[in-house]
Every structure is written in C-alpha cells, then in structure tokens.
Design an enzyme around this catalytic site. Structure first.
Site, PDB file in Angstrom:
ATOM      1  N   LYS A 118       3.047 104.640  38.772  1.00 34.83           N
ATOM      2  CA  LYS A 118       3.051 103.711  37.646  1.00 34.83           C
ATOM      3  C   LYS A 118       2.640 104.474  36.397  1.00 34.83           C
ATOM      4  O   LYS A 118       1.550 105.036  36.319  1.00 34.83           O
ATOM      5  CB  LYS A 118       2.080 102.560  37.906  1.00 34.83           C
ATOM      6  CG  LYS A 118       2.005 101.586  36.737  1.00 34.83           C
ATOM      7  CD  LYS A 118       1.283 100.323  37.120  1.00 34.83           C
ATOM      8  CE  LYS A 118       1.116  99.421  35.911  1.00 34.83           C
ATOM      9  NZ  LYS A 118       0.429  98.191  36.262  1.00 34.83           N
TER      10      LYS A 118
ATOM     11  N   LYS B 279       7.680 102.698  38.438  1.00 38.20           N
ATOM     12  CA  LYS B 279       7.604 101.770  37.311  1.00 38.20           C
ATOM     13  C   LYS B 279       7.240 102.515  36.033  1.00 38.20           C
ATOM     14  O   LYS B 279       6.291 103.306  36.072  1.00 38.20           O
ATOM     15  CB  LYS B 279       6.526 100.741  37.635  1.00 38.20           C
ATOM     16  CG  LYS B 279       6.274  99.716  36.578  1.00 38.20           C
ATOM     17  CD  LYS B 279       5.218  98.795  37.077  1.00 38.20           C
ATOM     18  CE  LYS B 279       4.855  97.828  35.963  1.00 38.20           C
ATOM     19  NZ  LYS B 279       3.707  97.047  36.302  1.00 38.20           N
TER      20      LYS B 279
END
Ligand code: PBG
Length: 333
Positions: free
Chosen positions: A200, A255
């Site tokens: 992330k 992400k």
C-alpha cells in the site's frame, strides 16, 4: 522461437473478424472479478452523496442492505464495508474500533443476516475512528507499531465475530498479518481469510476516500509517510508481499491500481498467490470527471481499465464501478 515475417505473417489477420477477435482474446472480465467498496453511516434511511466521488454515497445500514441486495443480484462475489464515523465518537486511541457493536460490526451482522452468501471484506486500521486520522496509535508525532498491532487484533476479532469473511489489514504496521492470524485462530476463526494490503503506497489518490470517511481534514503535514510505501519503490513491495504471505496472508492487494500495474504484474509472477488490484477513490474520481466533461467514453474506458488490471495479473479488482460493470456484463449475457 523464430517468428514469420511479412508478408506471410500478417498480424491483422486474427483481428479481421469479430469472431476471431473473440477467439484470440487472452483476458476476459467477469462479475466474479469484482469487489464493491461501500460506505456506511449511522442513521436510518440515509443516502448521503460523497461530493468528490460522483455516484458514490454513504448509506445507513438499512440502505446498505439495498446495495448488498444489488450486489447479490449482479453476482458480485463480495463487498467491502467502510465506516464513516461521527466526529463525536472518535478519540485519539480509536477506541470504537474495538467495540463489537460499532457501525461496521452492526453493518456486517445485518448484511450477513440478509445475504449469507455474499462475501464481506472489512478494513483493519484505526483511521476511521481516530481524531488524528492515522491508521494507528499516535504519540509524540509517531505512529506506534507494536502497540497498534494489539488493537488491530481486537478489531479484527470483533469483525470476524460479527460475521466478516475476509479481514483486510490496510494499516501497514509491521508484523500485523501474523498477529492478526494468530488472534483470529485463537478466537476460533481459522477459516476467516486475510486479504493483506501488502503493498500500500503513500498516494495522493486516496483523497476522495478520506472525504468519504471524513478524515482528510484531520491528518497533519507528515501524512502517512512513516508507514505507507514510497511510490518510487518496487523491490520493497516484493519484500512487503513476501512477509505478508509468510505471516499467513491468503490474498494480497496492490494499492493504488492503475499507476502500479508493474507492481501487480511482478507480484503475480513472483508469488503466484491471489493478487487484487484496488482502483482507489482518486482513480475513480479522475475518470468520472472526464466522463462528466464528455472527454472519455464511460463504458469503453471502464472496461479497458478493468481488462488491463486483469492482463497485468489481477485475480480480482476492488472498484467503485463494480455495480455498473457487473450490470453491463449481466446485460450482455
Ligand atoms: C484506510 C484506507 C484508505 C483507503 C482504504 N483504506 C485510505 C488511507 O490509507 O488513507 C483508500 C481507498 C481509496 O482511496 O479508495 N486505512
């Protein structure tokens, strides 16, 4: 392999007819590839549009059930539930995260009761619940790692108790996947899955999401740089993913989505585990802004982006476009 040359080889031959283009297509999009993120708020009969995400709203639990019903009808396998918490209920510890009767847990119970076969994903992180907006405990300008993990474990167990199928730690603390796995197991939740936000990144593209869950105003200048990854790094993502898998992650998320397809492709090849792409709020809103201006064709652009996620290696995609994509797929069948 030696390949033929023009004129005996003509690449366009396979592209000449619709049937042939279908035959040679390497990637297809199905409703089974989608996870639909949804925002939930307290109250009754509430549908509250999110300003920075056209077409996306926060729903009270009764209205969330309508959306969940739509997901089932459209054969979307799972939804991801994100809470938007009243400011008055937040504190610097994010205590509400560990209340088994909080908004997320009540939403999960309600959806499970109405639609037992619909998969539910819950984020594990403290940001919706903390006054400072960080994903963990925040002291002396630092987000504390190990102290945060202990709380995340409790949060995860409450969500699993409520009926959540997939726990998705999005906090980026070190060691949290292993700790959460152990906590779930000792609470009797051996079959609750962990979908780790393994890679992330620290991204400006989360802006509209923070509007949706109302944390944007809370963060300080330093933002989340001490725990989310530097967009400059790719090898580091492989290291993060390896650790999360070793700690027991069943699936991993990369992400954001579109600017990070190289990371997704590497992850799929290097690890061969279920890999998900998260097309985040900023990506959604950028596209919507172009659609609204008539600059891009909505249906074609959304389809192209989804196919590209899959071609790059995504087994599924978290996307706010999920119901729209699924409706298009269902209509064409
Ligand atoms: C919170 C969380 C974020 C997103 C998912 N979970 C925001 C953040 O880390 O600041 C972003 C999702 C999106 O932008 O669509 N831990």
């Amino acid at each position: 392999m030696s390949r033929g040359q023009y004129p005996s080889t003509r690449m366009r031959r396979n592209r000449m007819t619709a049937f042939s283009r279908r035959l040679v297509a390497e990637t297809r999009l199905d409703t089974a590839d989608l996870i639909w993120p949804l925002f939930v708020v307290e109250g009754n009969n509430i549908t509250q549009p999110v300003d920075s995400m056209p077409g996306v709203s926060r729903y009270s639990i009764d209205r969330l059930l309508d959306q969940a019903g739509m997901a089932v009808k459209l054969t979307i396998p799972a939804i991801a539930v994100f809470p938007s918490i009243d400011a008055t209920l937040k504190d610097d510890q994010g205590s509400l995260a560990c209340d088994g009767d909080n908004l997320v847990c009540r939403a999960v119970r309600a959806v499970k009761a109405a639609y037992p076969d619909l998969g539910i994903v819950c984020d594990v992180a403290l940001d919706p619940f903390t006054t400072h907006g960080h994903d963990g405990l925040f002291h002396d300008d630092k987000v504390l790692n190990d102290e945060t993990i202990a709380i995340l474990c409790q949060q995860a167990v409450h969500q699993a108790n409520a009926g959540c199928d997939i726990i998705a730690p999005s906090d980026m603390m070190d060691g949290r996947v292993g700790a959460i796995r152990a906590a779930l197991d000792s609470a009797g939740h051996q079959n609750v899955q962990i979908m780790a936000y393994a890679a992330k990144y620290l991204s400006a593209l989360y802006g509209p999401f923070r509007d949706a869950v109302r944390v944007e105003a809370l963060l300080g200048k330093d933002e989340k740089a001490t725990y989310q990854m530097d967009p400059a790094n790719g090898d580091e993502a492989m290291h993060e993913i390896a650790l999360d898998i070793a700690e027991g992650a069943d699936m991993i998320i990369i992400k954001p989505g579109m600017p990070y397809l190289d990371i997704l492709a590497r992850a799929k090849v290097e690890f061969g585990v279920p890999c998900l792409a998260y097309q985040v709020s900023g990506e959604y809103s950028m596209l919507c802004a172009s659609f609204e201006n008539g600059w891009l064709n909505r249906e074609r652009t959304i389809h192209e982006v989804m196919i590209c996620f899959k071609r790059a290696g995504a087994d599924a995609i978290l996307t706010y476009f999920a119901p729209e994509i699924a409706a298009t797929i269902c209509q064409s069948q």
